[in-house]
Scaffold this active site. Structure first.
Site, mmCIF file in Angstrom:
data_model
loop_
_atom_site.group_PDB
_atom_site.id
_atom_site.type_symbol
_atom_site.label_atom_id
_atom_site.label_comp_id
_atom_site.label_asym_id
_atom_site.label_seq_id
_atom_site.Cartn_x
_atom_site.Cartn_y
_atom_site.Cartn_z
ATOM 1 N N ASP A 196 -15.565 -5.045 13.096
ATOM 2 C CA ASP A 196 -15.045 -6.307 13.631
ATOM 3 C C ASP A 196 -15.431 -6.495 15.099
ATOM 4 O O ASP A 196 -15.559 -5.521 15.836
ATOM 5 C CB ASP A 196 -13.516 -6.298 13.486
ATOM 6 N N GLY A 197 -15.584 -7.758 15.489
ATOM 7 C CA GLY A 197 -15.784 -8.074 16.909
ATOM 8 C C GLY A 197 -17.184 -8.550 17.258
ATOM 9 O O GLY A 197 -17.485 -8.763 18.432
ATOM 10 N N GLY A 203 -18.519 -11.495 16.730
ATOM 11 C CA GLY A 203 -18.463 -12.858 17.283
ATOM 12 C C GLY A 203 -18.066 -12.822 18.751
ATOM 13 O O GLY A 203 -18.695 -13.475 19.600
ATOM 14 N N ARG A 259 -22.903 -16.600 17.698
ATOM 15 C CA ARG A 259 -22.215 -15.540 16.952
ATOM 16 C C ARG A 259 -23.193 -14.667 16.162
ATOM 17 O O ARG A 259 -23.018 -13.463 16.029
ATOM 18 C CB ARG A 259 -21.193 -16.166 15.988
ATOM 19 N N HIS A 284 -23.790 -10.529 15.173
ATOM 20 C CA HIS A 284 -23.959 -9.891 13.858
ATOM 21 C C HIS A 284 -25.227 -9.024 13.834
ATOM 22 O O HIS A 284 -25.235 -7.944 13.251
ATOM 23 C CB HIS A 284 -24.017 -10.945 12.747
ATOM 24 N N SER A 319 -16.282 -9.910 3.539
ATOM 25 C CA SER A 319 -15.124 -9.906 2.628
ATOM 26 C C SER A 319 -15.160 -11.126 1.707
ATOM 27 O O SER A 319 -15.875 -12.110 1.976
ATOM 28 C CB SER A 319 -13.832 -9.919 3.443
ATOM 29 N N THR A 320 -14.350 -11.065 0.665
ATOM 30 C CA THR A 320 -14.264 -12.219 -0.252
ATOM 31 C C THR A 320 -13.694 -13.435 0.482
ATOM 32 O O THR A 320 -13.832 -14.557 -0.002
ATOM 33 C CB THR A 320 -13.363 -11.870 -1.466
ATOM 34 N N GLU A 321 -13.060 -13.214 1.628
ATOM 35 C CA GLU A 321 -12.492 -14.330 2.404
ATOM 36 C C GLU A 321 -13.500 -14.878 3.431
ATOM 37 O O GLU A 321 -13.303 -15.961 3.973
ATOM 38 C CB GLU A 321 -11.224 -13.871 3.154
ATOM 39 N N ASN A 322 -14.563 -14.117 3.697
ATOM 40 C CA ASN A 322 -15.522 -14.554 4.729
ATOM 41 C C ASN A 322 -16.322 -15.799 4.337
ATOM 42 O O ASN A 322 -16.956 -16.425 5.186
ATOM 43 C CB ASN A 322 -16.480 -13.419 5.115
ATOM 44 N N TRP A 323 -16.260 -16.167 3.054
ATOM 45 C CA TRP A 323 -16.945 -17.417 2.635
ATOM 46 C C TRP A 323 -16.335 -18.629 3.318
ATOM 47 O O TRP A 323 -16.940 -19.705 3.348
ATOM 48 C CB TRP A 323 -16.849 -17.605 1.116
HETATM 49 C C1 FPP Z 1 -16.642 -9.333 11.675
HETATM 50 O O1 FPP Z 1 -16.730 -9.633 13.046
HETATM 51 C C2 FPP Z 1 -17.982 -8.998 11.182
HETATM 52 C C3 FPP Z 1 -18.583 -9.550 10.083
HETATM 53 C C4 FPP Z 1 -17.945 -10.545 9.231
HETATM 54 C C5 FPP Z 1 -19.976 -9.152 9.708
HETATM 55 C C6 FPP Z 1 -20.239 -7.684 9.762
HETATM 56 C C7 FPP Z 1 -21.639 -7.434 9.394
HETATM 57 C C8 FPP Z 1 -22.464 -6.590 10.025
HETATM 58 C C9 FPP Z 1 -22.037 -5.753 11.173
HETATM 59 C C10 FPP Z 1 -23.864 -6.404 9.528
HETATM 60 C C11 FPP Z 1 -23.870 -5.354 8.462
HETATM 61 C C12 FPP Z 1 -25.213 -4.960 8.097
HETATM 62 C C13 FPP Z 1 -25.558 -4.329 6.937
HETATM 63 C C14 FPP Z 1 -26.866 -3.720 6.871
HETATM 64 C C15 FPP Z 1 -24.691 -4.262 5.754
HETATM 65 P P1 FPP Z 1 -16.437 -11.122 13.535
HETATM 66 O O2 FPP Z 1 -17.696 -11.876 13.569
HETATM 67 O O3 FPP Z 1 -15.343 -11.704 12.711
HETATM 68 O O4 FPP Z 1 -15.950 -10.881 14.978
HETATM 69 P P2 FPP Z 1 -14.940 -11.775 15.808
HETATM 70 O O5 FPP Z 1 -13.591 -11.422 15.285
HETATM 71 O O6 FPP Z 1 -15.175 -11.311 17.211
HETATM 72 O O7 FPP Z 1 -15.292 -13.212 15.605
#
Ligand code: FPP
Length: 242
Positions: free
Chosen positions: A20-21, A23, A33, A37, A65-69
């Site tokens: 997480d983090g 973004g 953002r 990633h 996650s299934t909620e990230n959509w």
């Molecule tokens: C959550 O942080 C992160 C994600 C939803 C994406 C995580 C994916 C990767 C790190 C890439 C993985 C790579 C492979 C090869 C599988 P956020 O964007 O929600 O952070 P925020 O809370 O600061 O907005």
């Protein structure tokens, strides 16, 4: 006994991480953002290699996650573009570390090209079962969804007369989860300052030790992971006993 250094004889078998983090990492730098990633994806390899080289046998990383959509379509598209790039082939993902790779989650809604890459990596890596290492990438994973899947499979076996209801036990449920055959996570880590489980490994984390860090995932180094493991080694796990 407490250790201030890593005790190689008492390593967690299975570490799960909520990445997480990304973004916020990008926002702090005035970047889109997606840049967070990409930086987060680069960190996957650092952490995976550290775990492998240290002797952590199972690593599970929560990528989508299934909620990230629910995120804006542009961000979801960018994330799957990133997965596509990183999942080109086994070596692109894991470098020269040999382990079994599993993609846990519901693959059905994922585009065919990425699904094929996932299946091909899973198939190729199955030859490394003898190493004892399994690295899971949770993509379109939701723990409630996984439990529903397990219940449906078990109900089907009962309906077909292949399983008696009286014989259903905790192992039956575990055996129908994506993590079937793997030990439950000993340690779950969530960087970025959030302290919640977000539908990740709910069944499997019944006795997992949790570790939170304020550092954002792209900045979470192997050294910080080692600190988390040392902290884990100081805890007194009782599993409901005394
Ligand atoms: C959550 O942080 C992160 C994600 C939803 C994406 C995580 C994916 C990767 C790190 C890439 C993985 C790579 C492979 C090869 C599988 P956020 O964007 O929600 O952070 P925020 O809370 O600061 O907005």
């Amino acid at each position: 006994m407490a250790f201030d250094k890593l005790d190689k004889s008492a390593l967690p078998q299975h570490i799960a991480i909520i990445m997480d983090g990304n973004g916020r990492w990008a926002k702090k730098r005035g970047l889109p953002r997606t840049a967070g990633h990409y930086k987060g994806a680069d960190n996957v390899r650092n952490i995976a290699h550290y775990c492998y080289d240290t002797g952590i046998k199972v690593l599970t990383l929560y990528a989508f996650s299934t909620e990230n959509w629910k995120r804006p379509k542009a961000e979801v598209d960018a994330l799957f573009k990133l997965f596509k790039e990183k999942l080109q082939d086994y070596r692109a993902l894991m470098g020269n570390r040999d382990c079994v790779v599993r993609f846990i989650g519901d693959k059905a809604p994922i585009s065919e090209d990425i699904r094929e890459s996932m299946l091909s990596i899973e198939e190729y890596s199955s030859q490394f079962a003898h190493t004892g290492y399994t690295f899971n990438f949770a993509i379109n994973y939701g723990s409630r969804d996984e439990i529903v899947k397990s219940v449906k499979e078990i109900a089907t076996l009962c309906r077909e007369g292949k399983l008696n209801i009286e014989d259903i036990d905790e192992k039956t449920v575990s055996d129908h989860l994506y993590t079937c055959g793997l030990p439950d996570p000993d340690l779950m880590i969530r960087p970025s300052g959030e302290q919640r489980i977000s539908n990740f490994l709910l069944w499997q984390s019944a006795y997992t030790e949790f570790y939170y860090s304020d550092v954002l995932w792209p900045d979470f180094t192997p050294k910080m992971l080692e600190k988390a493991i040392i902290e884990y080694q100081k805890r007194n796990r009782r599993f409901g006993g005394v």
